[in-house]
Scaffold this active site. Structure first.
Site, mmCIF file in Angstrom:
data_model
loop_
_atom_site.group_PDB
_atom_site.id
_atom_site.type_symbol
_atom_site.label_atom_id
_atom_site.label_comp_id
_atom_site.label_asym_id
_atom_site.label_seq_id
_atom_site.Cartn_x
_atom_site.Cartn_y
_atom_site.Cartn_z
ATOM 1 C CG ASP A 1 -1.825 1.173 1.342
ATOM 2 O OD1 ASP A 1 -2.727 1.113 0.642
ATOM 3 O OD2 ASP A 1 -1.611 2.008 2.255
ATOM 4 C CD GLU B 1 -2.151 2.416 -3.653
ATOM 5 O OE1 GLU B 1 -3.445 2.733 -3.826
ATOM 6 O OE2 GLU B 1 -1.995 2.483 -2.176
#
Length: 612
Positions: free
Chosen positions: A323, A352
């Site tokens: 993330d 990400e």
């Protein structure tokens, strides 16, 4: 009375001490990096000297300004699996002891193979997929309780629900699952998304137990499927136990206290960026409830490295999705990533990197020539293809082609593939848990869904599906917030009148979506030209896009007619790839298609041909 007195004497004895935390809770033999730094946490524990049994060398004992922490580094090189005994003493007298296990690694653990372009990843919003065990819906050890009436509340989805429906996911054609984070998140509200974790060594009890997570991996592996952990390196939740009693002031980025990131990830490589802007991107907090971790602090970085490796070994993982990767300290996250891939050379990690230009995303992939301009290598094997997502979010509503609208947007996206060091190892998707639902954008237009899924299934990279799309799930994020794109999967809860997990329980509309998706992605498993073949594409004409995926032995032809009207294409233009081919098999209906002169497609349709 005597029993009470005896208990009091024991509690006040110097030989009794409560060590609140030991992390990692155990370690493994035979690691590439043989040293492990063990965190011992307890009241004034740093006042003690430390020794360990069995002649295990202590390489370093690190104390910080907080006396409640001791970081003890031991070397496990060439030692067998065993139980160690740490002795904590003061003035040469034993204060207390603590057992610590060194365990055997799985055979060939370091050579585990991660997910790759032969896989299809199924993204699950963990709290919203299926409630397999209603008994864990609430738990006394965490604050927020089950309340399905709240759109942003805990709805009860759990690991047991995933395990119960793995055959459904396999039938769909997916070969790997990516559940949103499963570690404990003890926020008072909105904890279901679990990106604000409060204990990164413990599965949230509302999802299940550590043992159930291990079982999930085992059940996937029985089915020749893979488990990808959603890992968060940039921040923890404000309720994390360590945030309550920081080991060091600079464990977090502090200003003092809170300051928000500017979200301008371009400052990470912009040669014109001011120092303060670059600092605020990396060091600013993503949101106030998620304290920002300082990966430039060696203790923090080592903690995160060891935690990641511990989960790989313990749960037998096949990959990470990381993330907010590009918000981390760029040097620190590079070291984190390299440490993991040094330990597991074939392990895959996708970051990400939510940016909107290919060069900016390619900067973050391992061995990027763009990053090399600044002598930077993230060592990150894979990034997410947000520019393809951007194109797909509008292109199928653009029936009239122009210079920069229509299917040419997809073509233009692929023209920049040369920027990526490894174009096959990027994650492609039409939506995820943070974006508008594809079927909402296109109002459940099945023909547009077919075109998008055909593109996803046949273009380079690793396709990722988002749970529920395969049954037509929609939801308006702009109107109703995140809960609209994270709805409960129908049939995942006892009493649901619509059970979309079974053919008999699906509505006719849901069945239409599912059957198409399953057939498409089941076929994808069988064709290595799609997995690792070269792409040759042709400039779109009349909003029709033609491309080929090919190896020396196999060729697949894909035609997307994004025009609202039927189109006939002259096949002579594609002689370079068709060569002497006279026919092809249509993958989705097994029809033989004549390829000697022309090919006609109805408006808003796609066709995949395996060439004969």
């Amino acid at each position: 009375m005597k029993k009470i007195l005896l208990f009091c004497l024991i509690m006040t004895s110097p030989l009794f001490a409560q060590i609140s935390r030991v992390e990692p809770p155990f370690w493994y033999t035979g690691m590439h990096k043989s040293e492990v730094q063990i965190l011992f946490y307890g009241k004034n524990i740093a006042e003690n000297e430390v020794s360990v049994s069995n002649n295990i060398p202590i390489k370093e004992i690190k104390k910080t300004e907080n006396p409640n922490y001791l970081f003890v580094t031991i070397d496990t090189k060439n030692i067998p699996a065993q139980e160690l005994l740490f002795t904590f003493s003061k003035n040469k007298k034993t204060s207390f002891t603590k057992k610590y296990s060194i365990k055997e690694r799985k055979t060939n653990s370091s050579q585990r193979k991660g997910f790759d372009a032969s896989d299809v990843v199924y993204l699950i919003m963990s709290d919203r997929f299926a409630n397999g065990n209603p008994k864990n819906d609430s738990d006394p050890t965490v604050t927020e309780k089950y309340d399905r009436t709240k759109p942003g509340g805990r709805h009860g989805g759990d690991i047991a629900g995933m395990i119960q429906h793995l055959d459904y996911i396999k039938e769909l054609g997916a070969t790997a699952i990516w559940p949103t984070p499963l570690c404990e998140d003890n926020d008072k509200a909105y904890s279901y998304h679990t990106y604000g974790q409060s204990d990164v060594y413990k599965i949230d009890p509302r999802f299940g137990t550590n043992e159930e997570y291990v079982q999930l991996a085992a059940e996937l592996h029985k089915r020749d499927m893979k488990l990808i952990m959603d890992y968060v390196t940039n921040h923890w939740g404000a309720e994390h136990w360590m945030i309550k009693d920081l080991p060091t002031y600079d464990w977090l980025h502090q200003f003092p206290g809170y300051a928000q990131t500017n979200y301008k990830m371009t400052t990470q490589f912009d040669s014109n960026a001011s120092k303060i802007d670059a600092k605020m991107c990396m060091d600013g907090w993503f949101v106030k409830s998620m304290p920002d971790l300082n990966q430039s602090n060696p203790l923090v970085l080592n903690y995160l490295i060891q935690n990641a490796i511990w989960w790989i070994e313990y749960a037998d993982l096949d990959g990470f999705r990381v993330d907010t990767y590009s918000y981390c300290d760029k040097e620190g996250i590079s070291k984190w990533t390299k440490a993991i891939t040094d330990e597991y050379p074939n392990f895959n990690i996708v970051g990400e990197v939510w940016m909107h230009q290919q060069a900016q995303m390619a900067y973050w992939q391992k061995d990027s020539k763009i990053g090399a301009i600044q002598n930077y290598n993230s060592y990150l094997p894979s990034v997410m293809d947000f520019t393809l997502h951007d194109a797909v979010s509008t292109v199928f509503n653009e029936n009239e082609a122009s210079w920069d609208k229509g299917i040419v947007k997809v073509y233009d996206n692929f023209t920049n593939d040369f920027l990526y060091p490894n174009i096959n190892n990027i994650l492609t998707f039409v939506e995820n848990h943070d974006t508008m639902r594809f079927n909402e954008i296109y109002k459940n237009d099945f023909k547009k869904y077919q075109m998008a899924m055909t593109l996803l299934a046949t273009s380079r990279g690793i396709p990722q599906l988002y749970y529920g799309s395969e049954i037509g799930m929609a939801g308006n994020k702009d109107k109703d917030g995140d809960a609209a794109i994270r709805q409960d999967f129908p049939g995942g809860w006892k009493g649901d009148t619509n059970n979309a997990f079974s053919a008999s329980g699906r509505t006719p509309e849901q069945e239409k979506f599912f059957v198409f998706t399953s057939k498409l992605f089941q076929w994808r498993k069988t064709n290595d030209a799609i997995h690792f073949g070269k792409t040759t594409h042709y400039i779109p004409e009349n909003n029709v896009y033609v491309y080929f995926r090919h190896t020396d032995k196999k060729t697949v032809m894909v035609v997307l007619n994004n025009n609202s009207k039927s189109q006939t294409i002259n096949l002579a233009r594609f002689k370079e790839n068709l060569q002497n081919t006279t026919s092809g098999k249509s993958v989705l209906d097994n029809k033989t298609i004549d390829l000697t002169k022309e090919l006609t497609l109805e408006g808003e349709t796609a066709i995949i041909l395996e060439l004969n």
